[in-house]
Design an enzyme around this catalytic site. Structure first.
Site: not given
Length: 146
Positions: A63-64
């Site tokens: 996730p970013h």
């Protein structure tokens, strides 16, 4: 610049689902002042997940979020006791989570460079073996920062 420090490494953690993992790991950035607005940063992570889930194979969730709420680029890592579903359409699970915090003000290539470097590591059998067998947060930090 070191992207990860031992305060942002969780070994043998249990999360019930992706949402819980993202929210709990985002708190690691908040505690260090890397994220100034927790809700805004978490919203950027879920917005990105809604575009396309960040399961990248090899039991990895990546996730970013790029957000004004982030003060500097950073990485957090979690190795889970049990896999959690990361991408329901592809039925991909995550046992390892690399979470990125990227400021909106970061140069365009900085975000990509961090993703490319982490992706190269994730593709490497020796790196995955190391993060699977590591017994300390220091081993994880060293492997990610090398």
């Amino acid at each position: 610049m070191e992207l990860i420090v031992k305060n942002r490494v969780l070994l043998d953690k249990t999360f019930s689902n992706k949402e819980e993992a993202i929210k709990e790991m985002a708190k690691l950035f908040l505690e260090e002042g890397i994220v100034e607005d927790y809700d805004k940063y978490v919203e950027s992570l879920f917005d990105r997940e809604n575009i396309a889930p960040t399961a990248v194979g090899y039991e990895v969730g990546l996730p970013h979020g790029k957000s004004d709420a982030v003060t500097r680029p950073a990485v957090a890592f979690a190795r889970l006791n049990e896999e959690i579903l990361w991408d329901s359409e592809e039925n991909e699970n995550a046992k390892f989570i690399f979470m990125l915090a990227i400021p909106n003000a970061a140069a365009g290539n900085e975000h990509i460079n961090i993703l490319v470097n982490l992706s190269k590591k994730i593709l490497d059998d020796d790196f995955r073996d190391l993060i699977t067998k590591a017994t300390s947060t220091e081993e994880i930090v060293k492997a990610i920062n090398e």
